[in-house]
Every structure is written in structure tokens, then in C-alpha cells.
Scaffold this motif. Structure first.
Motif, PDB file in Angstrom:
ATOM      1  N   ASP A   1       0.812  -1.188   0.059  1.00 17.82           N
ATOM      2  CA  ASP A   1       0.030  -0.030  -0.074  1.00 17.82           C
ATOM      3  C   ASP A   1       0.835   1.280   0.107  1.00 17.82           C
ATOM      4  O   ASP A   1       0.493   2.202  -0.627  1.00 17.82           O
ATOM      5  N   TRP A   2       2.159   1.165   0.750  1.00 22.06           N
ATOM      6  CA  TRP A   2       2.613   2.422   1.061  1.00 22.06           C
ATOM      7  C   TRP A   2       3.595   2.918  -0.205  1.00 22.06           C
ATOM      8  O   TRP A   2       3.741   4.035  -0.412  1.00 22.06           O
ATOM      9  N   ILE A   3       4.251   1.944  -0.743  1.00 21.40           N
ATOM     10  CA  ILE A   3       5.328   2.224  -1.903  1.00 21.40           C
ATOM     11  C   ILE A   3       4.563   2.982  -3.008  1.00 21.40           C
ATOM     12  O   ILE A   3       5.015   4.065  -3.559  1.00 21.40           O
ATOM     13  N   PRO A   4       3.301   2.622  -3.859  1.00 23.21           N
ATOM     14  CA  PRO A   4       2.543   3.311  -4.632  1.00 23.21           C
ATOM     15  C   PRO A   4       2.278   4.638  -4.069  1.00 23.21           C
ATOM     16  O   PRO A   4       2.698   5.448  -4.724  1.00 23.21           O
ATOM     17  N   ARG A   5       1.874   4.880  -3.019  1.00 19.71           N
ATOM     18  CA  ARG A   5       1.234   6.065  -2.384  1.00 19.71           C
ATOM     19  C   ARG A   5       2.355   7.008  -2.027  1.00 19.71           C
ATOM     20  O   ARG A   5       2.148   8.333  -2.284  1.00 19.71           O
ATOM     21  N   ASP A   6       3.590   6.670  -1.652  1.00 19.46           N
ATOM     22  CA  ASP A   6       4.679   7.507  -1.189  1.00 19.46           C
ATOM     23  C   ASP A   6       6.160   7.015  -1.929  1.00 19.46           C
ATOM     24  O   ASP A   6       6.973   7.042  -1.137  1.00 19.46           O
TER      25      ASP A   6
ATOM     26  N   GLU B   1      16.959  -0.256  -7.993  1.00 19.57           N
ATOM     27  CA  GLU B   1      15.840   0.166  -8.785  1.00 19.57           C
ATOM     28  C   GLU B   1      16.027   0.821 -10.313  1.00 19.57           C
ATOM     29  O   GLU B   1      15.686   0.483 -11.257  1.00 19.57           O
ATOM     30  N   PRO B   2      17.209   1.861 -10.186  1.00 21.89           N
ATOM     31  CA  PRO B   2      17.488   2.125 -11.641  1.00 21.89           C
ATOM     32  C   PRO B   2      18.115   1.214 -12.493  1.00 21.89           C
ATOM     33  O   PRO B   2      18.063   1.373 -13.616  1.00 21.89           O
ATOM     34  N   PHE B   3      18.380   0.078 -12.044  1.00 19.67           N
ATOM     35  CA  PHE B   3      18.979  -1.049 -13.091  1.00 19.67           C
ATOM     36  C   PHE B   3      17.779  -2.142 -13.151  1.00 19.67           C
ATOM     37  O   PHE B   3      18.185  -2.856 -14.090  1.00 19.67           O
TER      38      PHE B   3
ATOM     39  N   GLY C   1      13.514  -6.956 -16.174  1.00 18.27           N
ATOM     40  CA  GLY C   1      12.555  -6.804 -16.927  1.00 18.27           C
ATOM     41  C   GLY C   1      11.222  -6.176 -16.233  1.00 18.27           C
ATOM     42  O   GLY C   1      10.130  -5.956 -16.897  1.00 18.27           O
ATOM     43  N   GLN C   2      11.339  -5.750 -15.228  1.00 19.40           N
ATOM     44  CA  GLN C   2      10.630  -4.934 -14.375  1.00 19.40           C
ATOM     45  C   GLN C   2      10.723  -4.070 -13.055  1.00 19.40           C
ATOM     46  O   GLN C   2      12.092  -4.434 -12.785  1.00 19.40           O
ATOM     47  N   SER C   3      10.012  -3.046 -12.758  1.00 25.13           N
ATOM     48  CA  SER C   3      10.641  -2.547 -11.525  1.00 25.13           C
ATOM     49  C   SER C   3      10.746  -3.216 -10.673  1.00 25.13           C
ATOM     50  O   SER C   3       9.826  -4.114 -10.156  1.00 25.13           O
ATOM     51  N   MET C   4      11.481  -2.824  -9.560  1.00 26.82           N
ATOM     52  CA  MET C   4      11.583  -3.624  -7.972  1.00 26.82           C
ATOM     53  C   MET C   4      10.227  -3.351  -7.479  1.00 26.82           C
ATOM     54  O   MET C   4      10.033  -4.181  -6.563  1.00 26.82           O
ATOM     55  N   TYR C   5       9.563  -2.415  -7.920  1.00 30.75           N
ATOM     56  CA  TYR C   5       8.300  -1.895  -7.145  1.00 30.75           C
ATOM     57  C   TYR C   5       7.204  -2.250  -7.821  1.00 30.75           C
ATOM     58  O   TYR C   5       5.799  -1.918  -7.588  1.00 30.75           O
ATOM     59  N   ALA C   6       6.991  -3.296  -8.801  1.00 26.78           N
ATOM     60  CA  ALA C   6       6.011  -3.866  -9.810  1.00 26.78           C
ATOM     61  C   ALA C   6       5.484  -4.812  -8.584  1.00 26.78           C
ATOM     62  O   ALA C   6       6.319  -5.641  -7.791  1.00 26.78           O
ATOM     63  N   LYS C   7       4.116  -4.845  -8.558  1.00 30.25           N
ATOM     64  CA  LYS C   7       3.316  -5.612  -7.438  1.00 30.25           C
ATOM     65  C   LYS C   7       3.999  -7.283  -7.537  1.00 30.25           C
ATOM     66  O   LYS C   7       4.367  -7.682  -6.428  1.00 30.25           O
ATOM     67  N   PRO C   8       3.874  -7.968  -8.775  1.00 32.36           N
ATOM     68  CA  PRO C   8       4.632  -9.270  -8.752  1.00 32.36           C
ATOM     69  C   PRO C   8       6.208  -9.167  -8.144  1.00 32.36           C
ATOM     70  O   PRO C   8       6.425 -10.332  -7.365  1.00 32.36           O
TER      71      PRO C   8
END
Length: 199
Positions: free
Chosen positions: A91-96, A162-164, A170-177
Motif C-alpha cells: 500500500d505504502w510504496i505506490p502512495r509514497d 531500482e534504476p537498473f 524486466g520490471q521495476s523492483m516495485y511492480a506488485k509481482p
């Protein structure tokens, strides 16, 4: 402070946090922050006095966000707490997201507030480990200090890479999967490990 003034202050905090996180403290000017927030340069100076004053306010805000994120987690114990942390982080990561990226920038650039930020994260993780030890959920041979330090690594480490991530994974470290997989592995690591001993 009036509601309009309070709103302007929040907008400035948000804009400063976003721009500092993206480009670093030295590369961003007050005019840019004012423009991003949609307020005058004078309002920046009225609320914070200077760019350093704005950074100090953002530092305090980010520390408070981290405290708030873990406040409920600290009421739980064992795997229940880790699962709660996963739910809260999702919940927190996308919000903040900007607060997390600001924390990364602060630690990597060693800004004046970075030591206090690191100390806050470590204090929260130590408290989590101590709570679990007190309640009998910590394995007896665990090095408590390194358990807390590892949890700091787990919190901030994905932000550092995350920048790498997009190119390498193939996806962001903060993609839900990706968050779900990382946290499932963290729970396994904390409770069972993952390597076999010979013999």
C-alpha cells in the motif's frame, strides 16, 4: 497557519521530495521546486527559509513516514509481522514512492539528514527484533544486531538497485509481482533459510 498556507507547504514538501529524489539535492533550485509545486518562490522562503530548511523538513517528513509504516508492524510478531509489513509496503510504496526514493538519495549522497534517517530505520528494525525475542519468536542463536541490519538492507536495498531493475530484471523492483516475490523470499529466508548444509 491557514488551510491555503498548509496546502502550499504540503505541495512544496512533495515537490522538493520528488525533485531531490530524481536529481539530487545540489542539482535542484528553489525556483524549480516552486514551479513544480505551483507556488511562488517567496512562499518557499516563507515556509522554509532556504533550500536547506526545505531539506530538513523533508528529512523529518520521511522519517515520520517510515515510523508510521512500521508502527502497526511492531504490534505484531513472528511471520505475522512480516506478512503485515508486506501488506503495508504494498500500500505504502505506490502512495509514497517519492519518500522511498528520497531516502535512497539521502543515504547515497550522505546529505546532512542521512545519518538520522539511517538511525531511524535501524532503531525501528532493532525494536522489531527485540519484540520478537521478548515474545519467544526469535531463534535462540540469532545475532540480533545483524538481523536488524539485514532488515534495513531489505527495506532500502531494492530502492538502490531500482534504476537498473528494468533492464536487468524486466520490471521495476516495485511492480506488485516483484514485491510479492521478494517478500515471499524474505519470509522464507527469515524463517527457514535457503541453502542446504553438506552432509
Amino acid at each position: 497557519m491557514s488551510q491555503v498556507e498548509a496546502q502550499g507547504r504540503r505541495q512544496l514538501l512533495k515537490a522538493g521530495m520528488k525533485l531531490f529524489a530524481e536529481r539530487g539535492f545540489a542539482a535542484v533550485g528553489l525556483r524549480e521546486i516552486g514551479a513544480e509545486a505551483g507556488v511562488s518562490l517567496g512562499l518557499v522562503r516563507t515556509h522554509f527559509g532556504s533550500k536547506d530548511g526545505l531539506r530538513e523538513a523533508i528529512d523529518a517528513h520521511v522519517r515520520e513516514e517510515i515510523r508510521a509504516l512500521y508502527a502497526q508492524v511492531l504490534e505484531h510478531s513472528s511471520v505475522e509481522a512480516l506478512e503485515k509489513a508486506i501488506e503495508d509496503a504494498l500500500d505504502w510504496i505506490p502512495r509514497d514512492h517519492d519518500a522511498l526514493m528520497y531516502a535512497r538519495m539521502s543515504l547515497m549522497e550522505r546529505t546532512p539528514g542521512s545519518q538520522a534517517l539511517f538511525d531511524e530505520m535501524l532503531a525501528v528494525m532493532r525494536q522489531f527484533i527485540d519484540n520478537n525475542a521478548r515474545l519467544g519468536f526469535l531463534q535462540p542463536d540469532v545475532d540480533r544486531e545483524w538481523a536488524a541490519i539485514y532488515m534495513v538492507f531489505d527495506f532500502i536495498g531494492p530502492a538502490v538497485i531500482e534504476p537498473f531493475a528494468e533492464h536487468a530484471l524486466g520490471q521495476s523492483m516495485y511492480a506488485k509481482p516483484m514485491i510479492a516475490r521478494r517478500n515471499a523470499f524474505m519470509i522464507r529466508l527469515f524463517t527457514r533459510g535457503f541453502l542446504k548444509r553438506e552432509g
